[in-house]
Motif scaffolding. Structure first.
Motif, PDB file in Angstrom:
ATOM      1  N   TYR A 176       0.989  -1.304   0.064  1.00  0.00           N
ATOM      2  CA  TYR A 176       0.086  -0.096  -0.191  1.00  0.00           C
ATOM      3  C   TYR A 176       0.823   1.264  -0.028  1.00  0.00           C
ATOM      4  O   TYR A 176       0.695   2.183  -0.772  1.00  0.00           O
ATOM      5  CB  TYR A 176      -0.907   0.074   1.335  1.00  0.00           C
ATOM      6  N   ARG A 177       1.985   1.312   0.885  1.00  0.00           N
ATOM      7  CA  ARG A 177       2.756   2.575   0.928  1.00  0.00           C
ATOM      8  C   ARG A 177       3.553   2.618  -0.544  1.00  0.00           C
ATOM      9  O   ARG A 177       3.444   3.850  -0.830  1.00  0.00           O
ATOM     10  CB  ARG A 177       4.038   2.079   1.876  1.00  0.00           C
ATOM     11  N   ALA A 178       4.164   1.591  -1.209  1.00  0.00           N
ATOM     12  CA  ALA A 178       4.681   1.593  -2.330  1.00  0.00           C
ATOM     13  C   ALA A 178       3.699   2.225  -3.355  1.00  0.00           C
ATOM     14  O   ALA A 178       4.030   3.000  -4.189  1.00  0.00           O
ATOM     15  CB  ALA A 178       5.199   0.300  -2.662  1.00  0.00           C
ATOM     16  N   TYR A 179       2.548   1.576  -3.466  1.00  0.00           N
ATOM     17  CA  TYR A 179       1.591   2.218  -4.382  1.00  0.00           C
ATOM     18  C   TYR A 179       1.172   3.665  -4.329  1.00  0.00           C
ATOM     19  O   TYR A 179       1.313   4.302  -5.197  1.00  0.00           O
ATOM     20  CB  TYR A 179       0.341   1.290  -4.294  1.00  0.00           C
ATOM     21  N   LYS A 180       1.154   4.087  -3.065  1.00  0.00           N
ATOM     22  CA  LYS A 180       0.503   5.329  -2.772  1.00  0.00           C
ATOM     23  C   LYS A 180       1.838   6.449  -3.179  1.00  0.00           C
ATOM     24  O   LYS A 180       1.758   7.574  -3.720  1.00  0.00           O
ATOM     25  CB  LYS A 180       0.213   5.604  -1.355  1.00  0.00           C
ATOM     26  N   ILE A 181       3.185   5.726  -2.978  1.00  0.00           N
ATOM     27  CA  ILE A 181       4.546   6.613  -3.241  1.00  0.00           C
ATOM     28  C   ILE A 181       4.350   6.656  -4.892  1.00  0.00           C
ATOM     29  O   ILE A 181       4.645   7.832  -5.312  1.00  0.00           O
ATOM     30  CB  ILE A 181       5.695   5.774  -2.647  1.00  0.00           C
ATOM     31  N   ASP A 182       4.122   5.721  -5.467  1.00  0.00           N
ATOM     32  CA  ASP A 182       4.289   5.584  -6.792  1.00  0.00           C
ATOM     33  C   ASP A 182       3.428   6.812  -7.569  1.00  0.00           C
ATOM     34  O   ASP A 182       3.532   7.209  -8.647  1.00  0.00           O
ATOM     35  CB  ASP A 182       3.868   4.081  -7.407  1.00  0.00           C
ATOM     36  N   LYS A 183       1.994   6.776  -6.891  1.00  0.00           N
ATOM     37  CA  LYS A 183       1.079   7.589  -7.285  1.00  0.00           C
ATOM     38  C   LYS A 183       1.318   9.354  -6.736  1.00  0.00           C
ATOM     39  O   LYS A 183       0.357   9.940  -6.905  1.00  0.00           O
ATOM     40  CB  LYS A 183      -0.534   7.153  -7.027  1.00  0.00           C
ATOM     41  N   ASN A 184       2.451   9.179  -6.143  1.00  0.00           N
ATOM     42  CA  ASN A 184       2.673  10.784  -5.616  1.00  0.00           C
ATOM     43  C   ASN A 184       1.565  11.282  -4.648  1.00  0.00           C
ATOM     44  O   ASN A 184       1.344  12.319  -4.509  1.00  0.00           O
ATOM     45  CB  ASN A 184       2.666  11.602  -6.789  1.00  0.00           C
ATOM     46  N   GLN A 185       0.909  10.090  -3.856  1.00  0.00           N
ATOM     47  CA  GLN A 185      -0.058  10.373  -2.944  1.00  0.00           C
ATOM     48  C   GLN A 185       0.330   9.805  -1.598  1.00  0.00           C
ATOM     49  O   GLN A 185      -0.335   9.666  -0.765  1.00  0.00           O
ATOM     50  CB  GLN A 185      -1.326   9.669  -3.416  1.00  0.00           C
ATOM     51  N   TRP A 186       1.643  10.014  -1.238  1.00  0.00           N
ATOM     52  CA  TRP A 186       2.199   9.788   0.130  1.00  0.00           C
ATOM     53  C   TRP A 186       2.713  10.804   0.554  1.00  0.00           C
ATOM     54  O   TRP A 186       3.638  11.703   0.467  1.00  0.00           O
ATOM     55  CB  TRP A 186       3.372   8.502  -0.013  1.00  0.00           C
TER      56      TRP A 186
END
Length: 175
Positions: free
Chosen positions: A52-62
């Motif tokens: 989940y963290r990696a996905y949000k970072i990838d989407k620039n939503q972290w």
């Protein structure tokens, strides 16, 4: 317990111990070692969190706040220190430890396998009292000194007004 039985106690845990017949019934506490009994789900918990963290970072939503919370959560719930939790066992009426407390309610999760048994039991009993109070079962009422005084005033007013009131069935008829 039977209908209209009352339990008084000096603490939430004392009331629950009485109602649950703690020490006379089979109800007890156990540490459920999640990592040992269901290693695949234990590992999935951590993989899902990391994914989940990696996905949000990838989407620039972290955000920085997300990262701070993530790191804090990782410290308090790592693969090594979050292996399971304490729970009741041998519950009555077909209850399982997993359905004893309501889903979505925040209960303190007791995850230290070395926590003293009496401390565990007291905390789970206190949580049970709070759960019963929150669910507002019609079968179970929880009172503190203020609410019991209010109930007594209500019954006394009903009595004065000639209405049916709690306890009337135990009085001798006036001739």
């Amino acid at each position: 317990m039977h209908e209209y039985e009352w339990v008084f106690g000096t603490s939430k845990a004392a009331v629950v111990r009485t109602v649950m017949r703690w020490g006379r019934s089979t109800i007890s506490c156990e540490f459920y070692d999640w990592a040992k009994h269901d290693p695949q789900m234990h590992e999935s918990f951590f993989l899902d969190r990391e994914s989940y963290r990696a996905y949000k970072i990838d989407k620039n939503q972290w955000s920085k706040k997300d990262e701070s919370e993530y790191l804090s959560n990782c410290a308090s719930r790592s693969r090594d220190n979050y292996r399971g939790w304490w729970r009741f066992c041998d519950l009555p009426h077909g209850y399982t430890p997993d359905d004893w407390f309501s889903v979505g309610r925040d209960h303190e999760e007791l995850t230290d396998p070395d926590m003293p048994f009496e401390e565990v039991a007291t905390k789970l009993q206190e949580q049970t009292y709070d759960e019963w109070k929150h669910l507002d079962f019609w079968e179970i009422e929880s009172h503190d000194s203020s609410s019991i005084d209010k109930a007594i005033r209500y019954w006394r007013n009903e009595q004065v007004e000639g209405e049916d009131y709690y306890g009337a069935e135990n009085e001798m008829p006036v001739a």
